[in-house]
Motif scaffolding. Structure first.
Motif, PDB file in Angstrom:
ATOM      1  N   GLU A 177      34.158  28.629  58.254  1.00 47.44           N
ATOM      2  CA  GLU A 177      33.106  28.102  57.386  1.00 47.44           C
ATOM      3  C   GLU A 177      33.669  27.312  56.207  1.00 47.44           C
ATOM      4  OE1 GLU A 177      32.887  31.453  58.571  1.00 47.44           O
ATOM      5  OE2 GLU A 177      31.692  30.462  60.131  1.00 47.44           O
ATOM      6  N   GLY A 178      34.986  27.173  56.147  1.00 46.28           N
ATOM      7  CA  GLY A 178      35.599  26.411  55.081  1.00 46.28           C
ATOM      8  C   GLY A 178      35.914  27.208  53.833  1.00 46.28           C
ATOM      9  N   VAL A 179      35.760  28.530  53.863  1.00 41.89           N
ATOM     10  CA  VAL A 179      36.063  29.373  52.708  1.00 41.89           C
ATOM     11  C   VAL A 179      37.570  29.615  52.645  1.00 41.89           C
ATOM     12  CG1 VAL A 179      35.719  31.636  51.637  1.00 41.89           C
ATOM     13  CG2 VAL A 179      33.818  30.499  52.796  1.00 41.89           C
ATOM     14  N   ALA A 180      38.159  29.346  51.476  1.00 43.30           N
ATOM     15  CA  ALA A 180      39.595  29.562  51.285  1.00 43.30           C
ATOM     16  C   ALA A 180      39.853  30.982  50.803  1.00 43.30           C
ATOM     17  CB  ALA A 180      40.147  28.557  50.278  1.00 43.30           C
ATOM     18  N   TYR A 181      40.982  31.546  51.240  1.00 45.41           N
ATOM     19  CA  TYR A 181      41.378  32.905  50.871  1.00 45.41           C
ATOM     20  C   TYR A 181      42.766  32.864  50.229  1.00 45.41           C
ATOM     21  CZ  TYR A 181      37.520  34.521  53.789  1.00 45.41           C
ATOM     22  OH  TYR A 181      36.281  34.743  54.317  1.00 45.41           O
ATOM     23  N   PHE A 182      42.884  33.549  49.101  1.00 43.08           N
ATOM     24  CA  PHE A 182      44.159  33.682  48.401  1.00 43.08           C
ATOM     25  C   PHE A 182      44.448  35.155  48.168  1.00 43.08           C
ATOM     26  CE2 PHE A 182      42.980  29.392  47.316  1.00 43.08           C
ATOM     27  CZ  PHE A 182      44.166  28.694  47.101  1.00 43.08           C
ATOM     28  N   ALA A 183      45.718  35.473  47.962  1.00 45.10           N
ATOM     29  CA  ALA A 183      46.122  36.778  47.441  1.00 45.10           C
ATOM     30  C   ALA A 183      46.813  36.541  46.109  1.00 45.10           C
ATOM     31  CB  ALA A 183      47.072  37.486  48.399  1.00 45.10           C
ATOM     32  N   VAL A 184      46.623  37.462  45.177  1.00 48.60           N
ATOM     33  CA  VAL A 184      47.317  37.429  43.899  1.00 48.60           C
ATOM     34  C   VAL A 184      48.092  38.729  43.760  1.00 48.60           C
ATOM     35  CG1 VAL A 184      47.070  37.436  41.384  1.00 48.60           C
ATOM     36  CG2 VAL A 184      45.692  35.876  42.773  1.00 48.60           C
ATOM     37  N   ALA A 185      49.401  38.624  43.562  1.00 47.82           N
ATOM     38  CA  ALA A 185      50.253  39.796  43.390  1.00 47.82           C
ATOM     39  C   ALA A 185      50.191  40.246  41.935  1.00 47.82           C
ATOM     40  CB  ALA A 185      51.687  39.469  43.778  1.00 47.82           C
ATOM     41  N   VAL A 186      49.797  41.489  41.713  1.00 41.86           N
ATOM     42  CA  VAL A 186      49.670  42.034  40.362  1.00 41.86           C
ATOM     43  C   VAL A 186      50.660  43.175  40.204  1.00 41.86           C
ATOM     44  CG1 VAL A 186      47.277  41.324  40.102  1.00 41.86           C
ATOM     45  CG2 VAL A 186      47.776  43.553  41.081  1.00 41.86           C
ATOM     46  N   GLU A 187      51.193  43.329  38.991  1.00 47.36           N
ATOM     47  CA  GLU A 187      52.220  44.340  38.750  1.00 47.36           C
ATOM     48  C   GLU A 187      51.624  45.711  38.489  1.00 47.36           C
ATOM     49  OE1 GLU A 187      54.792  43.034  35.681  1.00 47.36           O
ATOM     50  OE2 GLU A 187      55.518  41.276  36.785  1.00 47.36           O
ATOM     51  N   ALA A 188      50.501  45.765  37.800  1.00 50.40           N
ATOM     52  CA  ALA A 188      49.909  47.062  37.465  1.00 50.40           C
ATOM     53  C   ALA A 188      49.159  47.622  38.661  1.00 50.40           C
ATOM     54  CB  ALA A 188      48.970  46.912  36.269  1.00 50.40           C
ATOM     55  N   PRO A 189      48.971  48.943  38.709  1.00 55.35           N
ATOM     56  CA  PRO A 189      48.125  49.519  39.764  1.00 55.35           C
ATOM     57  C   PRO A 189      46.749  48.874  39.759  1.00 55.35           C
ATOM     58  CG  PRO A 189      49.297  51.245  38.586  1.00 55.35           C
ATOM     59  CD  PRO A 189      49.559  49.965  37.837  1.00 55.35           C
ATOM     60  N   LEU A 190      46.164  48.735  40.910  1.00 54.65           N
ATOM     61  CA  LEU A 190      44.898  48.025  41.023  1.00 54.65           C
ATOM     62  C   LEU A 190      43.785  48.779  40.297  1.00 54.65           C
ATOM     63  CD1 LEU A 190      45.119  46.995  44.761  1.00 54.65           C
ATOM     64  CD2 LEU A 190      45.544  45.579  42.768  1.00 54.65           C
ATOM     65  N   PRO A 191      43.084  48.106  39.393  1.00 51.89           N
ATOM     66  CA  PRO A 191      42.005  48.763  38.658  1.00 51.89           C
ATOM     67  C   PRO A 191      40.700  48.709  39.436  1.00 51.89           C
ATOM     68  CG  PRO A 191      42.251  46.537  37.872  1.00 51.89           C
ATOM     69  CD  PRO A 191      43.295  46.728  38.956  1.00 51.89           C
ATOM     70  N   LEU A 192      39.754  49.475  38.996  1.00 54.40           N
ATOM     71  CA  LEU A 192      38.387  49.383  39.507  1.00 54.40           C
ATOM     72  C   LEU A 192      37.490  48.980  38.336  1.00 54.40           C
ATOM     73  CD1 LEU A 192      38.123  52.559  41.763  1.00 54.40           C
ATOM     74  CD2 LEU A 192      38.548  50.206  42.459  1.00 54.40           C
ATOM     75  N   PRO A 193      37.543  47.710  37.929  1.00 52.52           N
ATOM     76  CA  PRO A 193      36.785  47.294  36.757  1.00 52.52           C
ATOM     77  C   PRO A 193      35.309  47.122  37.081  1.00 52.52           C
ATOM     78  CG  PRO A 193      37.830  45.409  37.738  1.00 52.52           C
ATOM     79  CD  PRO A 193      38.265  46.610  38.544  1.00 52.52           C
ATOM     80  N   ALA A 194      34.503  47.095  36.034  1.00 49.63           N
ATOM     81  CA  ALA A 194      33.111  46.702  36.215  1.00 49.63           C
ATOM     82  C   ALA A 194      33.089  45.236  36.615  1.00 49.63           C
ATOM     83  CB  ALA A 194      32.339  46.921  34.927  1.00 49.63           C
ATOM     84  N   PRO A 195      32.121  44.803  37.437  1.00 45.40           N
ATOM     85  CA  PRO A 195      32.064  43.402  37.836  1.00 45.40           C
ATOM     86  C   PRO A 195      32.032  42.489  36.621  1.00 45.40           C
ATOM     87  CG  PRO A 195      30.565  44.710  39.158  1.00 45.40           C
ATOM     88  CD  PRO A 195      31.077  45.612  38.061  1.00 45.40           C
ATOM     89  N   LEU A 196      32.809  41.431  36.663  1.00 41.88           N
ATOM     90  CA  LEU A 196      32.828  40.480  35.572  1.00 41.88           C
ATOM     91  C   LEU A 196      31.658  39.520  35.687  1.00 41.88           C
ATOM     92  CD1 LEU A 196      36.636  39.639  35.523  1.00 41.88           C
ATOM     93  CD2 LEU A 196      35.408  41.250  34.081  1.00 41.88           C
ATOM     94  N   PRO A 197      31.125  39.031  34.567  1.00 43.89           N
ATOM     95  CA  PRO A 197      29.981  38.111  34.640  1.00 43.89           C
ATOM     96  C   PRO A 197      30.389  36.758  35.198  1.00 43.89           C
ATOM     97  CG  PRO A 197      30.788  38.293  32.398  1.00 43.89           C
ATOM     98  CD  PRO A 197      31.522  39.335  33.186  1.00 43.89           C
ATOM     99  N   LEU A 198      29.516  36.192  35.993  1.00 45.51           N
ATOM    100  CA  LEU A 198      29.711  34.856  36.515  1.00 45.51           C
ATOM    101  C   LEU A 198      28.929  33.856  35.663  1.00 45.51           C
ATOM    102  CD1 LEU A 198      29.294  35.476  40.341  1.00 45.51           C
ATOM    103  CD2 LEU A 198      31.388  34.798  39.198  1.00 45.51           C
TER     104      LEU A 198
END
Length: 328
Positions: free
Chosen positions: A84-105
């Protein structure tokens, strides 16, 4: 029981799936990469030491994606583009993965598949490929295998092997270049053979590594050495580990195994000798087993087999002829 084909195929190899084109032509197109990252419809997964955010619900699992503006700073890898033309990326983060509240768009923005679409954070956890790979769909399994392998390579190749200078990530995360000597470095894959050995009495050979607990068994495996064919590696590894000679290695299939960067190439091999002499540094115990003996031992818990996500399990079940319960 579920029947498994023995027509030279191992059936579904759970880490050899995918649904996204890797889009190699886009990797060197900086304008395209910039535009894709600016697109709020682009999907981003976070990766930290092989783990990412995964949502489990009603027995299914799926990756949790963020919009690009939600992703924290980190090395960025292009994973590909879907039909469908959707691009996918990965971002390598150093800290353990958080479970944040959804950020506003931004007002009026709609992002399919972004973090806002996860309705219940109680179903979300940080998980790795070994645990989640078997329950992810084709697209998500392929994306996570790619991301885990890239992260593992980048983590150990941040300096030039020629001069020791820090290298720079380019080509959408698929190359590192040394700014001092101009050398280019590409993600590394280590080929390894994994083989189910069977004899003239139609028994298969199972073995346990010295670091494994009692009861945990698998087939033999080892890395391919420089200047060696896959068939030569099969014969050498079997003889070195258990003293058995084999002939007629038959290729069955392959699967990436990014722990950290292997490609497992599966074989069946016919034993020409059956006396077992274990190399104690590699093998704690090994034995021949019939189908009836294997089925009974798995059922009563005396033998625990590799997890379903592994090519080792598929080799064993293909020889056995049907599904076997339980795993490590």
């Amino acid at each position: 029981m579920e029947e498994i084909s023995q027509e030279g195929l191992l059936g579904p190899l759970l880490l050899a799936r995918g649904g996204v084109d890797r889009s190699a032509l886009h990797r060197s197109d900086e304008a395209w990469l910039k535009s894709a990252w600016a697109d709020p419809g682009t999907r981003v997964l976070l990766i930290n030491d092989g783990n990412t955010l995964i949502r489990r619900h009603n027995g299914t699992a799926e990756l949790v994606f963020l919009a690009p503006h939600q992703a924290p700073a980190g090395e960025r890898y292009l994973l590909g583009v879907d039909p469908e033309g959707v691009a996918y990326f990965a971002v390598a983060v150093e800290a353990p993965l958080p479970l944040p509240a959804p950020l506003p768009l931004p007002e009026g923005t709609e992002v399919a598949g972004a973090i806002q679409d996860v309705p219940d954070w109680a179903d979300v956890a940080s998980e790795g490929l070994r645990r989640a790979g078997a329950t992810l769909g084709d697209r998500d399994a392929g994306l996570l295998v790619n991301a885990v392998a890239l992260e593992a390579w980048h983590a150990t190749h941040d300096h030039c092997p020629r001069c020791g200078s820090p290298t720079t990530v380019i080509a959408g995360g698929h190359m590192r270049v040394c700014p001092e000597d101009g050398s280019q470095h590409f993600p590394r894959v280590d080929p390894a053979v994994i083989m189910l050995v069977h004899d003239h009495r139609d028994r298969c050979l199972l073995a346990r590594g010295p670091q494994w607990p009692e009861g945990r068994f698998s087939v033999l495996a080892g890395f391919v050495e420089p200047g060696e064919s896959l068939e030569q590696a099969v014969a050498r590894e079997v003889f070195e580990e258990v003293g058995v000679t084999v002939t007629a290695p038959r290729y069955m299939g392959s699967q990436p195994w990014p722990f950290p960067r292997s490609l497992m190439l599966g074989f069946f091999a016919q034993a020409t000798t059956t006396k077992i002499t274990c190399d104690p540094e590699e093998i704690a115990e090994a034995f021949w087993v019939t189908r009836a003996e294997l089925g009974a031992a798995v059922e009563n818990g005396d033998i625990r087999l590799p997890p379903g996500v592994s090519i080792a399990r598929r080799l064993i079940e293909t020889w056995y002829g049907s599904y076997l319960p339980g795993d490590w």
